[in-house]
Design a protein around this motif. Structure first.
Motif, PDB file in Angstrom:
ATOM      1  N   PRO A 136     -30.262 101.812  68.143  1.00 36.40           N
ATOM      2  CA  PRO A 136     -29.649 101.290  69.398  1.00 36.40           C
ATOM      3  C   PRO A 136     -29.362  99.790  69.299  1.00 36.40           C
ATOM      4  O   PRO A 136     -30.159  99.027  68.752  1.00 36.40           O
ATOM      5  CB  PRO A 136     -30.712 101.597  70.452  1.00 36.40           C
ATOM      6  CG  PRO A 136     -31.545 102.686  69.857  1.00 36.40           C
ATOM      7  CD  PRO A 136     -31.557 102.452  68.388  1.00 36.40           C
ATOM      8  N   GLY A 137     -28.227  99.375  69.807  1.00 41.02           N
ATOM      9  CA  GLY A 137     -27.898  97.958  69.863  1.00 41.02           C
ATOM     10  C   GLY A 137     -27.260  97.394  68.610  1.00 41.02           C
ATOM     11  O   GLY A 137     -26.906  96.206  68.578  1.00 41.02           O
ATOM     12  N   GLU A 192     -24.187  97.187  65.819  1.00 38.48           N
ATOM     13  CA  GLU A 192     -22.771  97.476  65.685  1.00 38.48           C
ATOM     14  C   GLU A 192     -22.481  98.158  64.345  1.00 38.48           C
ATOM     15  O   GLU A 192     -23.160  97.908  63.354  1.00 38.48           O
ATOM     16  CB  GLU A 192     -21.964  96.176  65.791  1.00 38.48           C
ATOM     17  CG  GLU A 192     -22.063  95.504  67.151  1.00 38.48           C
ATOM     18  CD  GLU A 192     -21.183  94.272  67.209  1.00 38.48           C
ATOM     19  OE1 GLU A 192     -20.493  93.979  66.200  1.00 38.48           O
ATOM     20  OE2 GLU A 192     -21.179  93.605  68.258  1.00 38.48           O
TER      21      GLU A 192
END
Length: 214
Positions: free
Chosen positions: A19-20, A22
């Motif tokens: 998560p989080g 790119e």
């Protein structure tokens, strides 16, 4: 689902996602994930060696072929001559018929004699002009024996089996003749037999200074 089959979908869904973070494009053959020409070259060498190893274990044919390629690169000649001979052995030189096979519409006649279609056998061994060069260098017997071969690799193997002096002379002859042919193909005046033989002898002396003069 429209782009991947069910098995691929299952594998894709199993890929862990942090998560989080790119998404970035990464080259996983490099420790830093950065693509470089060096890493691509190293990958190519690795894959080539692995393929040769597999082929050698499964049959003798590819191993013999690999020995031919290695023998070419071991010749004591400049790189530009060896690259030419490697292409000659692969029948990948841009002769008229090879270009024709690429669906190019062109006159396939030999640019030297303008009589017969130009393939490797014709331009290097059977064209009336190249015959004069072989004879002038006292290599007619070799030319006749090469004419018995059925493909370029057989010709190369026979040349590579010759004694060193004769072997290097034959490779230089083919290379210098190809250079003369290219000039004629570009519209320049075709060099005479004496001129071509002079360049062959000159290069033979230059490239092989320890060899006896031809």
């Amino acid at each position: 689902m429209d782009l991947f089959n069910l098995d691929d979908v299952k594998e894709i869904l199993l890929i862990p996602i942090r998560p989080g973070m790119e998404d970035t494009i990464a080259w996983h053959y490099d420790a830093k994930g950065i693509f470089t020409v060096k890493s691509a070259y190293q990958l190519g060498v690795k894959l080539r060696d692995e393929a040769l190893s597999r082929d050698a274990s499964s049959s003798a044919g590819p191993l013999v072929q690999h020995q031919t390629w290695r023998s070419i690169w071991n010749q004591e000649l400049p790189g530009r001559v060896l690259i030419f001979f490697w292409r000659f052995t692969h029948n990948s030189l841009p002769t008229k018929l090879n270009i024709k096979r690429k669906k190019v519409d062109l006159d396939t006649r030999c640019p030297v004699c303008w009589r017969l279609d130009e393939d490797g056998g014709h331009i290097f061994l059977r064209c009336k002009a190249v015959k004069q060069v072989w004879r002038a260098l006292d290599c007619e017997d070799l030319r006749l024996s090469l004419c018995e071969c059925t493909n370029a690799k057989q010709v190369a193997d026979k040349i590579l089996s010759l004694p060193k002096e004769k072997r290097l002379l034959a490779i230089i002859l083919l290379w210098d003749w190809w250079t003369a042919r290219n000039k004629a193909n570009a519209g320049e005046r075709m060099a005479s037999t004496d001129d071509v033989c002079f360049r062959i002898r000159k290069h033979h002396t230059e490239f092989c200074p320890q060899e006896a003069p031809v």
